[in-house]
Design an enzyme around this catalytic site. Structure first.
Site, short mmCIF file in Angstrom:
data_model
loop_
_atom_site.label_atom_id
_atom_site.label_comp_id
_atom_site.label_asym_id
_atom_site.label_seq_id
_atom_site.Cartn_x
_atom_site.Cartn_y
_atom_site.Cartn_z
N VAL A 124 0.84 -1.19 0.00
CA VAL A 124 0.00 0.00 0.00
C VAL A 124 0.88 1.24 0.00
O VAL A 124 1.90 1.29 0.69
CB VAL A 124 -0.94 0.00 1.23
CG1 VAL A 124 -1.75 1.29 1.30
CG2 VAL A 124 -1.86 -1.20 1.18
N VAL A 137 6.08 -7.24 2.74
CA VAL A 137 6.61 -7.07 1.39
C VAL A 137 7.99 -6.41 1.40
O VAL A 137 8.76 -6.58 0.44
CB VAL A 137 5.63 -6.25 0.53
CG1 VAL A 137 5.58 -4.79 0.98
CG2 VAL A 137 5.96 -6.35 -0.95
N ASP A 138 8.33 -5.70 2.47
CA ASP A 138 9.62 -5.01 2.53
C ASP A 138 10.71 -5.97 3.00
O ASP A 138 11.48 -5.68 3.93
CB ASP A 138 9.55 -3.77 3.41
CG ASP A 138 8.97 -4.05 4.79
OD1 ASP A 138 8.25 -5.05 4.94
OD2 ASP A 138 9.23 -3.26 5.72
N GLY A 166 14.22 -10.47 17.91
CA GLY A 166 14.62 -9.66 19.03
C GLY A 166 14.38 -10.28 20.39
O GLY A 166 14.89 -9.77 21.40
N GLU A 194 0.19 -8.07 15.62
CA GLU A 194 1.18 -8.96 16.23
C GLU A 194 0.80 -9.31 17.66
O GLU A 194 1.02 -10.43 18.11
CB GLU A 194 2.56 -8.31 16.18
CG GLU A 194 3.70 -9.24 16.57
CD GLU A 194 5.05 -8.65 16.25
OE1 GLU A 194 5.58 -8.92 15.15
OE2 GLU A 194 5.57 -7.89 17.09
#
Length: 344
Positions: free
Chosen positions: A114, A203-204, A226, A291
């Site tokens: 988006v 997507v990144d 993490g 999440e």
């Protein structure tokens, strides 16, 4: 060695295909296993054949003839509820891909692109074609508000791209929260008839190494890079009791990322969507949006397979010794420039 050992059909009736995959694929080394697809539940199982290396007598085998694949002593390879915890060196990639290829599963990958995030599509798709479930049937479902920006990518046999429209957003938090909504709608209207497994991915990200069939299960979750070495006291769970994502301080197994996870097309998407909607009605937003809701779902609905942080690392962080391979990694980016509300 033994060849084509017969497993009677009455034995196969005692176990589901998922149990067999869980037992054999993740713990034992063998040459070949064949059985009917999960969707053929009403079909009478036939005699099945197995090739076992190292069998003491041709035509016969016992559990002792199967060799345990340990491979790693520096990490836990099983959860406390006895689900596989998948690391490089704890499975045979050739064997496990061969098993799942016999099932010929249809795999869906859902990404949201988006606004300015469409710029990441080319790298994601091209690297996925190189490393993600190579030679399997895969459909990339791209949810975007900019169809014209979806790149033309050369795809392998049995692989395709489906582009679906979604509205633009003014906050990145709304983009994150809306993924469960669009997933729920798309599953019910389309994906349910076109896929057996669905992966939700950011997507990144870029694939760097093999991401194979060892990742498949009814519910696969990925340890957050993490927090995989910390205790539950450090997990960023939602601790406000007014949120539907609330997890009590004395509960919690792992902290999972929402940037990569997958499984069957079941109720987890709808659950997270509905819970976030309930929070919105009560004027609260979970600390880490979807999440947080995902982590609550996975606490009470245990994953059937847990994937190590190999299955989502980040270019921001140095790779430690226990991560022997980075399979997919999130890209370094200027959040203030790519996010609709400047990263705030």
């Amino acid at each position: 060695s033994c060849h084509h050992t017969i497993i009677p059909s009455f034995i196969l009736k005692l176990f589901s295909n998922d149990f067999i995959l869980h037992f054999l694929n993740n713990y034992w080394v063998f040459s070949f296993f064949s059985f009917c697809k999960p969707c053929d539940n009403n079909r009478e199982p036939e005699l099945k054949f197995v090739e076992i290396e190292g069998c003491s007598e041709k035509g016969r085998w016992t559990i002792g003839d199967l060799k345990m694949q340990t491979g790693r002593t520096d990490v836990n390879a099983v959860t406390n509820w006895n689900a596989p915890l998948v690391w490089e060196g704890t499975f045979d990639p050739v064997v496990i891909d061969a098993i799942y290829k016999r099932l010929d599963p249809r795999v869906a990958v859902m990404v949201l692109a988006v606004g300015k995030y469409t710029r990441f599509l080319k790298g994601f798709l091209e690297s996925a074609e190189k490393y993600f479930l190579v030679d399997f049937r895969v459909t990339y479902y791209i949810f975007t508000d900019n169809k014209q920006d979806v790149p033309k990518i050369e795809l392998g046999t049995g692989r395709k791209i489906t582009v679906l429209d979604v509205p633009s957003a003014t906050r990145w938090q709304d983009v994150v929260l809306s993924r469960m909504k669009w997933a729920t709608i798309a599953i019910d209207k389309q994906i349910r008839n076109e896929a057996d497994y669905l992966f939700m991915m950011d997507v990144d990200s870029i694939f760097h190494s093999r991401f194979g069939a060892e990742s498949l299960s009814p519910l696969s979750a990925v340890l957050h890079r993490g927090y995989y070495k910390t205790t539950r006291n450090d997990f960023p769970y939602e601790r406000r009791g007014t949120s539907k994502a609330y997890i009590p301080p004395d509960e919690g197994d792992y902290y999972y990322t929402a940037a990569v996870w997958g499984g069957y097309l079941e109720e987890m998407y709808k659950y997270c969507y509905k819970q976030s909607e309930e929070d919105a009605k009560n004027n609260i937003e979970a600390v880490w949006q979807e999440e947080s809701h995902l982590n609550r779902y996975l606490l009470y609905n245990k994953p059937t397979k847990v994937l190590s942080p190999e299955y989502l690392w980040a270019d921001y962080d140095q790779v430690p010794e226990d991560i022997r391979v980075v399979r997919i990694s999130q890209l370094v980016k200027n959040y203030a420039e790519v996010r609709p509300n400047g990263g705030q």
